[in-house]
Design a protein around this motif. Sequence first.
Motif, mmCIF file in Angstrom:
data_model
loop_
_atom_site.group_PDB
_atom_site.id
_atom_site.type_symbol
_atom_site.label_atom_id
_atom_site.label_comp_id
_atom_site.label_asym_id
_atom_site.label_seq_id
_atom_site.Cartn_x
_atom_site.Cartn_y
_atom_site.Cartn_z
ATOM 1 N N LEU A 138 0.832 -1.199 0.000
ATOM 2 C CA LEU A 138 0.000 0.000 0.000
ATOM 3 C C LEU A 138 0.876 1.262 0.000
ATOM 4 O O LEU A 138 0.608 2.216 -0.732
ATOM 5 C CB LEU A 138 -0.935 0.009 1.213
ATOM 6 C CG LEU A 138 -2.091 -0.996 1.178
ATOM 7 C CD1 LEU A 138 -2.717 -1.150 2.559
ATOM 8 C CD2 LEU A 138 -3.146 -0.559 0.172
ATOM 9 N N ARG A 181 -8.343 0.373 -7.532
ATOM 10 C CA ARG A 181 -8.565 0.041 -6.128
ATOM 11 C C ARG A 181 -9.045 -1.402 -5.988
ATOM 12 O O ARG A 181 -8.572 -2.149 -5.124
ATOM 13 C CB ARG A 181 -9.581 1.017 -5.536
ATOM 14 C CG ARG A 181 -9.732 0.912 -4.053
ATOM 15 C CD ARG A 181 -10.589 2.008 -3.488
ATOM 16 N NE ARG A 181 -11.933 1.987 -4.036
ATOM 17 C CZ ARG A 181 -12.558 3.017 -4.569
ATOM 18 N NH1 ARG A 181 -11.957 4.180 -4.663
ATOM 19 N NH2 ARG A 181 -13.782 2.913 -5.029
ATOM 20 N N ALA A 200 -7.030 -4.306 -4.095
ATOM 21 C CA ALA A 200 -7.692 -4.990 -2.981
ATOM 22 C C ALA A 200 -7.673 -6.506 -3.186
ATOM 23 O O ALA A 200 -7.381 -7.261 -2.258
ATOM 24 C CB ALA A 200 -9.121 -4.493 -2.832
ATOM 25 N N VAL A 251 -9.145 -0.712 1.305
ATOM 26 C CA VAL A 251 -8.138 -0.012 0.508
ATOM 27 C C VAL A 251 -8.510 1.466 0.404
ATOM 28 O O VAL A 251 -7.670 2.350 0.571
ATOM 29 C CB VAL A 251 -7.980 -0.653 -0.892
ATOM 30 C CG1 VAL A 251 -7.061 0.175 -1.770
ATOM 31 C CG2 VAL A 251 -7.461 -2.074 -0.764
#
Length: 169
Positions: free
Chosen positions: A61, A76, A80, A90
């Motif tokens: 991340l 995203r 994820a 996320v």
Amino acid sequence: ALPGLTFPWMETTRRIAKDRLSAALSPFVATRRIGHPYQNRTPPKRKKPRTSFSRVQICELEKRFHRQKYLASAERATLAKALKMTDAQVKTWFQNRRTKWRRQTAEEREAERQQANRLMLHLQQEAFQKSLAQPLPQDPLCMHNSSLYALQNLQPWAEDNKVTSVSGV
């Protein structure tokens, strides 16, 4: 009527009136609370426990955040899935990380501004000290005019701040 003096028939009349009133209002009035007003409230819904992310997840991340501060919904979802996280996790992580990033950059800018101010103050003090040490160059116009000559040599910051009277003006 004497204050504080009550007869038994007065008590029963009061009790009956009170019972009738509470019976009429019972659908609208909750049971009477005893103690602190916040103690008897219905307990709030339990929040979900805080999710702990693994070091690998956080590292990925952070790497992604370093490259890209905002993610499109497709990006995203892909991230994820790759990290075995939910889309919401996320999204929330990126929102929190952006907030932290903004705060850190604001603190860094403020520290740089303060350091620049200290440097400017130091340079101004140095320049002022040098100007005190160097004699002022004589202006040819002031050499021939006694009033201008006196003004040119006036140094209010000098150690000798004695005020002398000016006579013969």
